[in-house]
Design a protein around this motif. Sequence first.
Motif, PDB file in Angstrom:
ATOM      1  N   ILE A 184      92.704 -17.701 -16.997  1.00 55.67           N
ATOM      2  CA  ILE A 184      93.813 -16.843 -16.568  1.00 55.67           C
ATOM      3  C   ILE A 184      94.678 -16.448 -17.768  1.00 55.67           C
ATOM      4  N   LEU A 185      94.999 -17.405 -18.626  1.00 57.67           N
ATOM      5  CA  LEU A 185      95.858 -17.123 -19.781  1.00 57.67           C
ATOM      6  C   LEU A 185      95.175 -16.204 -20.786  1.00 57.67           C
ATOM      7  N   GLN A 186      93.862 -16.321 -20.927  1.00 57.40           N
ATOM      8  CA  GLN A 186      93.128 -15.430 -21.826  1.00 57.40           C
ATOM      9  C   GLN A 186      93.177 -13.995 -21.319  1.00 57.40           C
ATOM     10  N   ARG A 187      93.082 -13.818 -20.012  1.00 58.65           N
ATOM     11  CA  ARG A 187      93.163 -12.472 -19.432  1.00 58.65           C
ATOM     12  C   ARG A 187      94.574 -11.900 -19.586  1.00 58.65           C
ATOM     13  N   ILE A 188      95.567 -12.765 -19.484  1.00 55.30           N
ATOM     14  CA  ILE A 188      96.950 -12.325 -19.691  1.00 55.30           C
ATOM     15  C   ILE A 188      97.163 -11.909 -21.146  1.00 55.30           C
ATOM     16  N   ASP A 189      96.582 -12.674 -22.084  1.00 53.30           N
ATOM     17  CA  ASP A 189      96.700 -12.344 -23.510  1.00 53.30           C
ATOM     18  C   ASP A 189      96.071 -10.991 -23.828  1.00 53.30           C
ATOM     19  N   LYS A 190      95.083 -10.609 -23.046  1.00 54.70           N
ATOM     20  CA  LYS A 190      94.424  -9.307 -23.234  1.00 54.70           C
ATOM     21  C   LYS A 190      95.174  -8.180 -22.517  1.00 54.70           C
ATOM     22  N   LYS A 191      96.411  -8.474 -22.093  1.00 52.43           N
ATOM     23  CA  LYS A 191      97.305  -7.491 -21.456  1.00 52.43           C
ATOM     24  C   LYS A 191      96.818  -7.040 -20.083  1.00 52.43           C
ATOM     25  N   GLU A 192      96.002  -7.864 -19.437  1.00 49.11           N
ATOM     26  CA  GLU A 192      95.562  -7.527 -18.086  1.00 49.11           C
ATOM     27  C   GLU A 192      96.698  -7.832 -17.109  1.00 49.11           C
ATOM     28  N   LYS A 230     101.122 -22.120 -19.132  1.00 53.36           N
ATOM     29  CA  LYS A 230     101.034 -22.357 -20.569  1.00 53.36           C
ATOM     30  C   LYS A 230     101.447 -23.779 -20.923  1.00 53.36           C
ATOM     31  N   ARG A 231     102.483 -24.281 -20.258  1.00 53.14           N
ATOM     32  CA  ARG A 231     102.923 -25.665 -20.517  1.00 53.14           C
ATOM     33  C   ARG A 231     101.837 -26.659 -20.121  1.00 53.14           C
ATOM     34  N   TYR A 232     101.168 -26.365 -18.991  1.00 52.66           N
ATOM     35  CA  TYR A 232     100.079 -27.244 -18.553  1.00 52.66           C
ATOM     36  C   TYR A 232      98.932 -27.229 -19.562  1.00 52.66           C
ATOM     37  N   GLU A 233      98.603 -26.033 -20.054  1.00 51.19           N
ATOM     38  CA  GLU A 233      97.511 -25.934 -21.023  1.00 51.19           C
ATOM     39  C   GLU A 233      97.847 -26.707 -22.288  1.00 51.19           C
ATOM     40  N   ASP A 234      99.087 -26.560 -22.765  1.00 51.16           N
ATOM     41  CA  ASP A 234      99.517 -27.294 -23.962  1.00 51.16           C
ATOM     42  C   ASP A 234      99.450 -28.803 -23.740  1.00 51.16           C
TER      43      ASP A 234
END
Length: 393
Positions: A184-192, A230-234
């Motif tokens: 999910i975070l990777q897709r968000i980083d790609k501005k989706e 993001k906090r969970y991923e970290d």
Amino acid sequence: MTITLFEKEFLGIKDNFNPFVIRFFHTLLQKVESDPYRKWTHDLLRNYVNATYELCISINKNISQTLDKQVINFGCDDDTDLQFFFTGLYTPKTYQGFKNGLYFVGNPSKGFSVMTRKEIFETDKFKGKQVLRQINHRDSFENELVGNEDLFIKEITPPKIIKPKDACKIINLLNGNIKKITEILQRIDKKEPFEEILKNNETQNFINDFVKENKDIDSSNESQIIDTLKRYEDKIKGNSWLHILRDGIDNLPTDFVISFFNKWYEVPNPVDRYSNRKRWIEECVTNSSKKDGCKSFQYFQEIMIETMNRMHDNIHNLPVIFHKKYRTYNYLLPMYLLNSGKPDFCIVLRHIKDKDGNYTGNWEPVTSLDMDEVYCDIRVFGKDAIERVRDWW
């Protein structure tokens, strides 16, 4: 082996696996001279070329503002729109008294070829000599490391022993949520757009469950949901020591694994072997976390830390690699678990910064590499870099 950045960006490969890549690198394998300490294979060459490509990109970005400097290892023929990349490798024979370099030549629309300096000079399809004169040829990058203040090393900070119960919690999070959160975070980083991501039923259900588990999240607040993800991923990925112990267990020698986990043998299939090893270490953590459990996970960590400390007197002679993900230079710490005189794998060390973002001279372990990965990453800096650690092979 998955498609590398070089294969995606330079060769234009879009599939996760494309047999053309193997066919292409087979040509390079047939032409390249042998290395003294490691036999080239298709995957070894792919890793080496990709590491060289990413290092060149990083260095070229730093010199892009300087107009009087040639681009390192890249060239282009404006008339034919052909792209050139010098691999830093050579054929066994020379040409006109010079080393006969190996290049990738072409573009995604016209296709690519593996060509030697001789073939480029003698072709009449494009202005080969002119293109090669444009390229700043580099087969060694050790000069990049001279006087680099980022590489100052004072000591290696040993990792702290992880309590089994704490390790269990992180492993449960890893096994449960990390893949979906990262996706999910990777897709968000790609501005989706977030609403587009939620159109997938599985993702929508995951987010709904995630919000229910974290009751302080406002289900209508998109930015709050993303920040919590993001906090969970970290939190999950943040423990690099556990990452080395658990995910890096595939780099450990078989004799040690069989002995420590009290097994008779290991299966030959590498995928199944890795799966078994991860299960064994997770069982080790679980059993150690029980009230009357054994201390096997503690002993496992003590063995690793003791092996690391063995190299403390040699920290100023450690080889350097370029970390592709973070675009930083890192040291390699050899790990001798067996009494063979050669390292079984290496731990990657990262420079610790203080609260103001300044380097401290203290380094910490972040991940581990098998010796094939180690060879590629050191070989990128040239044959001399390999020669300095020739006793490793």
